[in-house]
Design a protein around this motif. Structure first.
Motif, short mmCIF file in Angstrom:
data_model
loop_
_atom_site.label_atom_id
_atom_site.label_comp_id
_atom_site.label_asym_id
_atom_site.label_seq_id
_atom_site.Cartn_x
_atom_site.Cartn_y
_atom_site.Cartn_z
N LEU A 71 57.21 42.99 43.27
CA LEU A 71 56.53 43.29 42.00
C LEU A 71 56.07 42.02 41.30
O LEU A 71 54.96 41.96 40.77
N GLN A 72 56.92 40.99 41.30
CA GLN A 72 56.55 39.72 40.67
C GLN A 72 55.36 39.09 41.39
O GLN A 72 54.46 38.54 40.75
N ALA A 73 55.36 39.15 42.73
CA ALA A 73 54.24 38.59 43.49
C ALA A 73 52.95 39.32 43.19
O ALA A 73 51.89 38.70 43.03
N GLY A 78 47.81 39.37 40.47
CA GLY A 78 46.91 40.02 39.52
C GLY A 78 46.52 39.09 38.40
O GLY A 78 45.37 39.06 37.97
N SER A 79 47.47 38.28 37.92
CA SER A 79 47.19 37.33 36.84
C SER A 79 46.21 36.27 37.31
O SER A 79 45.28 35.91 36.59
N ASP A 83 42.44 35.44 35.93
CA ASP A 83 42.07 34.11 35.47
C ASP A 83 40.83 33.60 36.21
O ASP A 83 39.97 32.98 35.62
N ASP A 84 40.74 33.90 37.53
CA ASP A 84 39.60 33.46 38.31
C ASP A 84 38.30 34.12 37.84
O ASP A 84 37.25 33.50 37.84
N SER A 85 38.38 35.38 37.43
CA SER A 85 37.18 36.10 37.02
C SER A 85 36.65 35.59 35.68
O SER A 85 35.47 35.72 35.39
#
Length: 88
Positions: A71-73, A78-79, A83-85
């Protein structure tokens, strides 16, 4: 359920209701659980001797640790995707 000399109840609490469901689902083949009730679920282990209870506990906890790490991965991935977008 018949009483056994050794019992343990574990309650898991997470802020994210989706995470708590995923963690509960990760144990579905291992043990019956109660919940999820919004952000918690619990499971009970009953064994005839302490050695077996310890082994069953270790198995369940390893499963929960693995589920938590996944879940953390996913959340981290997702984070970084979000950030990339922003930079595009």
């Amino acid at each position: 359920m018949a009483a056994t000399p050794f019992s343990l109840v574990c309650t898991i609490i997470r802020a994210n209701a989706t995470d708590i469901k995923a963690m509960r689902d990760s144990l579905i083949s291992e043990t019956e659980s109660q919940g999820p009730d919004k952000n918690t679920f619990s499971f009970r282990l009953d064994e005839a001797n302490a050695k077996d209870l310890r082994a069953m506990w270790n198995t369940r906890i390893r499963g929960l640790i693995a589920a938590d790490e996944i879940l953390q991965a996913i959340e981290t991935a997702g984070s970084s995707t979000k950030d990339d977008s922003k930079g595009a």
